[in-house]
Design an enzyme around this catalytic site. Structure first.
Site, PDB file in Angstrom:
ATOM      1  N   HIS A  53      46.968  40.938  40.837  1.00  0.00           N
ATOM      2  CA  HIS A  53      46.233  42.125  41.269  1.00  0.00           C
ATOM      3  C   HIS A  53      44.940  41.692  41.950  1.00  0.00           C
ATOM      4  CE1 HIS A  53      48.228  45.176  38.295  1.00  0.00           C
ATOM      5  NE2 HIS A  53      49.117  44.368  38.863  1.00  0.00           N
ATOM      6  N   GLU A  55      41.856  42.582  41.438  1.00  0.00           N
ATOM      7  CA  GLU A  55      40.767  42.294  40.503  1.00  0.00           C
ATOM      8  C   GLU A  55      40.985  40.965  39.780  1.00  0.00           C
ATOM      9  OE1 GLU A  55      41.287  46.854  40.453  1.00  0.00           O
ATOM     10  OE2 GLU A  55      42.545  45.065  40.626  1.00  0.00           O
ATOM     11  N   CYS A  82      43.423  48.578  36.405  1.00  0.00           N
ATOM     12  CA  CYS A  82      44.457  48.866  35.410  1.00  0.00           C
ATOM     13  C   CYS A  82      44.051  48.212  34.085  1.00  0.00           C
ATOM     14  CB  CYS A  82      45.799  48.330  35.898  1.00  0.00           C
ATOM     15  SG  CYS A  82      45.925  46.524  35.834  1.00  0.00           S
ATOM     16  N   CYS A  85      43.617  44.420  34.324  1.00  0.00           N
ATOM     17  CA  CYS A  85      42.419  43.998  35.060  1.00  0.00           C
ATOM     18  C   CYS A  85      41.145  44.384  34.315  1.00  0.00           C
ATOM     19  CB  CYS A  85      42.433  44.614  36.456  1.00  0.00           C
ATOM     20  SG  CYS A  85      43.794  44.010  37.487  1.00  0.00           S
TER      21      CYS A  85
END
Length: 288
Positions: A53, A55, A82, A85
């Site tokens: 992801h 992040e 999410c 993250c």
């Protein structure tokens, strides 16, 4: 550079790069004392790594630069982190984050998200992390609009052959849609009928696409409505003067010709968004 809106512009560009590559369209940037130390976008699809992801990647990059100390850093991301993250943010020691689109807003769009806000996760972890919500919210929302994402998927790497097939399929869909409608013209005038059909199919109001000039054989329309094709082209770096000519002009004409075979639809490709403030379109009643 400490302004979250300026930083979000960088995150947005990362997210657009992600979509161009065929990934999921997330971007993030980390700054310390006004200096950007990392920026990244998700590569979960192209790298076949579901943990990649934006992040997660930007935290890894920043941690390498700062030898693991991110306690004085701000993380800006196009989407609310999410749970995976958000947990990484807690462990990283980051004290402040900013994001554009929330998990709840994505869920309302019908996207698959884990329904756990980063604020709740931070609270459960006991971390004191400041959250700025809704930074450049409208620009971020375009990345996750379901119609825009569908159009991006269709247009990515589309060549002339694919565009021709897409236009053919779109024309069939519009003709089938017309056949299913109980279309009741509000005027006896053929051009007014065509204009009403044009608005109904696009699901827009006359204020969004007003008639700015009228002649006995034509209407001139300045369309300013939300357009998924426009937004997808902006994100993918495609020229609307090419895409709209090949993809939507003939299907729109075929739709109007269900009312009257003499109807024609044309655009002025010298006046089309984003090269101008509106798309100039014409409904014409030909003599033959």
């Amino acid at each position: 550079m400490n302004n979250p809106e300026d930083l979000m512009e960088i995150a947005l560009e990362e997210a657009r790069m992600s979509l161009k590559e065929g990934n999921s369209g997330f971007g993030a940037v980390i700054v310390e004392n006004g200096v950007i130390i990392a920026k990244a976008h998700d590569t979960d699809r192209t790298s076949a790594d579901p943990t990649s992801h934006a992040e997660m990647t930007v935290i890894r990059q920043a941690a390498l630069t700062n030898k693991g100390d991110l306690s004085r850093c701000l993380l800006v991301s196009t989407h609310e982190p999410c749970p995976m993250c958000a947990t990484a943010i807690v462990w990283s020691g980051i004290q402040k984050i900013a994001y554009g689109t929330s998990i709840q807003e994505s869920l309302l769009q019908g996207r698959k998200r884990i329904d756990l806000s980063c604020a709740e996760l931070f609270q459960r972890s006991g971390a004191s992390i400041e959250i700025l919500r809704g930074v450049k919210k409208e620009a971020c929302a375009l990345l996750y609009n379901s119609q825009v994402r569908k159009t991006i998927h269709e247009l990515r790497e589309a060549d002339s052959t694919k565009l021709a097939q897409m236009a053919h399929d779109l024309a069939k869909k519009r003709v089938a849609w017309f056949s299913d409608q109980d279309f009741k013209p509000v005027s006896d005038d053929c051009l007014d009928q065509a204009y009403g059909l044009f608005l109904k199919k696009l699901g827009i109001s006359a204020a969004e696409a007003p008639v700015v000039a009228r002649q006995p054989d034509r209407l001139v329309i300045h369309s300013k409505n939300f357009c998924p094709t426009l937004e997808a082209c902006n994100i993918l770096g495609l020229d609307t003067r090419v895409i709209c000519r090949k993809l939507t002009e003939e299907p729109t004409q075929e739709l109007l010709q269900q009312l009257n075979p003499k109807l024609r639809f044309q655009r002025n490709y010298h006046q089309i968004r984003p090269h101008g403030p509106y798309c100039e379109e014409m409904i014409i009643l030909a003599e033959t």
